[in-house]
Design a protein around this motif. Structure first.
Motif, PDB file in Angstrom:
ATOM      1  N   ASN A   1       0.809  -1.219   0.000  1.00 25.06           N
ATOM      2  CA  ASN A   1       0.000   0.000   0.000  1.00 25.06           C
ATOM      3  C   ASN A   1       0.845   1.274   0.000  1.00 25.06           C
ATOM      4  OD1 ASN A   1      -1.903  -1.877   2.264  1.00 25.06           O
ATOM      5  ND2 ASN A   1      -2.604  -1.367   0.218  1.00 25.06           N
ATOM      6  N   VAL A   2       2.151   1.140   0.293  1.00 23.84           N
ATOM      7  CA  VAL A   2       2.960   2.347   0.482  1.00 23.84           C
ATOM      8  C   VAL A   2       3.050   3.171  -0.806  1.00 23.84           C
ATOM      9  CG1 VAL A   2       5.219   3.285   1.113  1.00 23.84           C
ATOM     10  CG2 VAL A   2       4.306   1.327   2.361  1.00 23.84           C
ATOM     11  N   LEU A   3       3.375   2.489  -1.907  1.00 26.32           N
ATOM     12  CA  LEU A   3       3.558   3.237  -3.162  1.00 26.32           C
ATOM     13  C   LEU A   3       2.282   3.936  -3.624  1.00 26.32           C
ATOM     14  CD1 LEU A   3       5.999   1.030  -5.252  1.00 26.32           C
ATOM     15  CD2 LEU A   3       6.332   3.361  -4.496  1.00 26.32           C
ATOM     16  N   PRO A   4       1.139   3.198  -3.698  1.00 24.73           N
ATOM     17  CA  PRO A   4      -0.082   3.917  -4.084  1.00 24.73           C
ATOM     18  C   PRO A   4      -0.445   5.023  -3.096  1.00 24.73           C
ATOM     19  CG  PRO A   4      -0.522   1.544  -3.747  1.00 24.73           C
ATOM     20  CD  PRO A   4       0.954   1.748  -3.625  1.00 24.73           C
ATOM     21  N   LEU A   5      -0.126   4.791  -1.817  1.00 25.50           N
ATOM     22  CA  LEU A   5      -0.422   5.837  -0.824  1.00 25.50           C
ATOM     23  C   LEU A   5       0.413   7.087  -1.119  1.00 25.50           C
ATOM     24  CD1 LEU A   5      -1.836   6.603   1.897  1.00 25.50           C
ATOM     25  CD2 LEU A   5       0.247   5.847   3.027  1.00 25.50           C
ATOM     26  N   TYR A   6       1.681   6.852  -1.403  1.00 26.43           N
ATOM     27  CA  TYR A   6       2.577   7.982  -1.685  1.00 26.43           C
ATOM     28  C   TYR A   6       2.059   8.787  -2.885  1.00 26.43           C
ATOM     29  CZ  TYR A   6       7.000  10.452  -2.591  1.00 26.43           C
ATOM     30  OH  TYR A   6       7.958  11.409  -2.791  1.00 26.43           O
ATOM     31  N   GLN A   7       1.621   8.029  -3.899  1.00 23.92           N
ATOM     32  CA  GLN A   7       1.081   8.709  -5.089  1.00 23.92           C
ATOM     33  C   GLN A   7      -0.177   9.501  -4.752  1.00 23.92           C
ATOM     34  OE1 GLN A   7       0.960   5.265  -7.726  1.00 23.92           O
ATOM     35  NE2 GLN A   7       1.725   6.595  -9.364  1.00 23.92           N
ATOM     36  N   ALA A   8      -1.054   8.875  -3.968  1.00 25.15           N
ATOM     37  CA  ALA A   8      -2.316   9.542  -3.620  1.00 25.15           C
ATOM     38  C   ALA A   8      -2.047  10.794  -2.789  1.00 25.15           C
ATOM     39  CB  ALA A   8      -3.213   8.569  -2.841  1.00 25.15           C
ATOM     40  N   VAL A   9      -1.116  10.671  -1.836  1.00 27.28           N
ATOM     41  CA  VAL A   9      -0.825  11.808  -0.952  1.00 27.28           C
ATOM     42  C   VAL A   9      -0.215  12.954  -1.762  1.00 27.28           C
ATOM     43  CG1 VAL A   9       0.594  12.560   1.001  1.00 27.28           C
ATOM     44  CG2 VAL A   9      -0.611  10.377   1.121  1.00 27.28           C
ATOM     45  N   LYS A  10       0.704  12.589  -2.645  1.00 29.78           N
ATOM     46  CA  LYS A  10       1.335  13.635  -3.471  1.00 29.78           C
ATOM     47  C   LYS A  10       0.291  14.367  -4.313  1.00 29.78           C
ATOM     48  CE  LYS A  10       4.816  11.585  -5.662  1.00 29.78           C
ATOM     49  NZ  LYS A  10       6.004  11.417  -6.510  1.00 29.78           N
ATOM     50  N   THR A  11      -0.601  13.577  -4.910  1.00 29.18           N
ATOM     51  CA  THR A  11      -1.603  14.186  -5.779  1.00 29.18           C
ATOM     52  C   THR A  11      -2.560  15.062  -4.988  1.00 29.18           C
ATOM     53  OG1 THR A  11      -1.506  12.132  -7.015  1.00 29.18           O
ATOM     54  CG2 THR A  11      -3.293  13.628  -7.586  1.00 29.18           C
ATOM     55  N   GLN A  12      -2.999  14.548  -3.828  1.00 25.98           N
ATOM     56  CA  GLN A  12      -4.040  15.288  -3.101  1.00 25.98           C
ATOM     57  C   GLN A  12      -3.483  16.449  -2.279  1.00 25.98           C
ATOM     58  OE1 GLN A  12      -7.347  13.354  -1.278  1.00 25.98           O
ATOM     59  NE2 GLN A  12      -6.948  11.425  -2.296  1.00 25.98           N
ATOM     60  N   LEU A  13      -2.292  16.296  -1.746  1.00 20.98           N
ATOM     61  CA  LEU A  13      -1.765  17.379  -0.907  1.00 20.98           C
ATOM     62  C   LEU A  13      -0.933  18.383  -1.703  1.00 20.98           C
ATOM     63  CD1 LEU A  13      -0.685  15.517   2.357  1.00 20.98           C
ATOM     64  CD2 LEU A  13      -2.826  16.718   1.883  1.00 20.98           C
ATOM     65  N   GLY A  14      -0.393  17.910  -2.807  1.00 20.81           N
ATOM     66  CA  GLY A  14       0.388  18.810  -3.660  1.00 20.81           C
ATOM     67  C   GLY A  14       1.497  19.498  -2.914  1.00 20.81           C
TER      68      GLY A  14
END
Ligand code: FAD
Ligand code: 2HG
Ligand code: ZN
Length: 440
Positions: free
Chosen positions: A199-212
């Motif tokens: 889950n770490v990689l998709p989480l990192y992607q999601a966090v980057k996209t949503q928090l910018g």
């Protein structure tokens, strides 16, 4: 770590750059080795005297020379402690561009000499970018004044870059000019429990996209490290029932300009993570007070300290592809099991934590009853070969020191090492500056 034992019988604490220069000239003339020493918090045995070299400690050079609140440029003596510089900047609404667990002892000169990364690199970049100038005493005692405060200066070779990460082998850093960012108006953090490492990689992607742009840290803690932190008395920051069999944890920090806006983004993020068809997290805690903010950071920042209490740590500070963080830790644990060295009689814990955003894993192997040749032989060169096979780095941020001189070749080609030697020869032909470190 209790791993390296200094042999020095002379320690000098100069107060001025001119004194540093006189000492180095004296030593150069007599071919006496000199070991530059900052806060002595380095983790690779770089700041200790291996063969009775003189230790030159910068601790008595600890004045801020100037600060310009408009440009944010700070000029300071190399012996200033990182935390003191942060405290100095605080009323000016600025922060240091780097932060690390050793901030209460390490010095800015030591940080620069190790090219320390730490917890803010993701946001503010490396010291190669934020350091604008250096004052250095060269191995013959000459003072090289490159204490520029210019943001732009393309006048030929950028010599200062050579001293960033040189670990005291090319000269002694005595003064520093560094760009400091404005203090963020709002800082928040969340601590998340993840079902699986996958889950770490998709989480990192999601966090980057949503928090910018407001994301300022994304740190990783595996289950072994998390359980260890709790066993050392840190109050649980997550509900134990909700954590369940979580395999790993992530700390996300935001630093932005508007508290309400940042909190809204974080809450939306948490909600979307929990309610996804296949949730990426089991649970998470969003800090609600400065105390809780610190408590969440403690789960990550204090791991080094807890490991010391568990036994003697073998530390491997490596860069590997993010997707391999867990498999590297697992491979090492399995090897210890296969060698009959896993358990309370030898290696009691193998764990990983680190700076996900920077691809930097801290693999720690705890030898419960102390360092032993048998454990070391099982770990090395196995780990270095594993990292090299992934085109990783055997030292992501701690440096080479005396610990990894033999391992340099796993991350640097023969040609690179040959040119490093040539550079060393130009600056320090008599090899008096921190001998036995980085290159042997
Ligand atoms: P020292 O340990 O005294 O010296 C380190 C090296 O730099 C030595 O080779 C020394 O000869 C040289 N040196 C020191 N001062 C000078 C100078 N003025 N001129 C020339 N050479 C000099 N590192 C990270 O990158 N990221 C982290 O997140 C991080 N966290 C840490 C957390 C803890 C709890 C601890 C104990 C260490 C951590 N470190 C981390 C290791 C790290 O390298 C340092 O803590 C720090 O940058 C070293 O600074 P120091 O002043 O203590 O240097
Ligand atoms: C950290 O990120 C430090 O906490 C120390 O670089 C890493 O303890 C370690 O291995
Ligand atoms: Zn680190």
């Amino acid at each position: 770590m209790g791993k390296y034992h200094g042999q020095a019988n002379t320690i000098l604490r100069p107060r001025t750059t001119e004194q540093v220069s006189e000492i180095v000239k004296y030593c150069a003339d007599r071919r006496i080795g000199v070991v530059p020493q900052g806060g002595n918090t380095g983790l690779v045995g770089g700041s200790i005297s291996l063969q009775k070299e003189v230790v030159l400690n910068l601790g008595a050079m600890s004045n801020v020379r100037s600060f310009d609140p408009v440009s944010g440029i700070l000029v300071a003596d190399a012996g200033c402690i990182l935390q003191s510089l942060s405290d100095y900047l605080s009323p000016h609404d600025h922060i240091m561009p780097l932060d690390l667990g050793a901030k209460g002892s390490c010095q800015i000169g030591g940080n620069i000499s190790t090219n320390a990364g730490g917890l803010r690199l993701l946001r503010y970049g490396s010291l190669h970018g934020s350091v604008l100038g250096l004052e250095v005493v060269l191995p013959d005692g000459t003072i090289l004044d490159q204490l520029s405060t210019l943001r732009k200066d393309n006048t030929g070779y950028d010599l200062k870059q050579l001293f960033i990460g040189a670990e005291g082998t090319l000269g002694i850093v005595t003064g520093v000019s560094i760009v400091t960012p404005p203090a963020p108006r709002a800082t928040n953090n969340v601590f998340l429990a993840l079902p699986h490492f996958d889950n770490v990689l998709p989480l990192y992607q999601a966090v980057k996209t949503q928090l910018g742009e407001i994301m300022s840290a994304f740190e990783y803690v595996d289950r072994t490290a998390y359980d260890m932190a709790l066993s050392h008395g840190l109050g649980s920051v997550l509900d134990a029932n909700e954590v369940g069999d979580a395999q790993c944890f992530v700390l996300v920090e935001t630093s932005g300009g508007n508290e309400d806006h940042d909190l809204e983004k974080l809450n939306t993020l948490l909600e979307s993570l929990m309610t996804a068809d296949e949730p990426l997290i089991y649970t998470g805690t969003l800090s609600q007070s400065p105390g809780q903010f610190e408590a969440l950071w403690a789960m990550r920042e204090r791991l080094t300290e807890f490991i010391q209490k568990e036994g003697k740590p073998y530390k491997y500070d490596v860069s590997v592809p993010l997707a391999n963080f867990q498999s590297v830790v697992d491979a090492v644990r399995e090897r210890m099991i296969a060698k009959g060295l896993y358990g309370d009689h030898a290696v009691s814990k193998v764990m990983g934590y680190g700076h996900v955003g920077d691809g930097n894993l801290h693999l720690n192997v705890v030898a419960k009853h102390g360092y032993s040749p048998e454990i070391e032989a099982a770990l090395e060169p196995f780990i270095y070969e594993l990292i090299a096979s992934q085109k990783g780095s055997v030292s992501a941020e701690h440096g080479i020191g005396s610990m990894k001189t033999h391992a340099l070749r796993y991350s640097k080609s023969d040609t690179s090492i040959e040119w490093m030697r040539k550079i060393k020869q130009v600056f320090d032909p008599h090899n008096i500056m921190n001998p036995g470190k980085v290159l042997i």
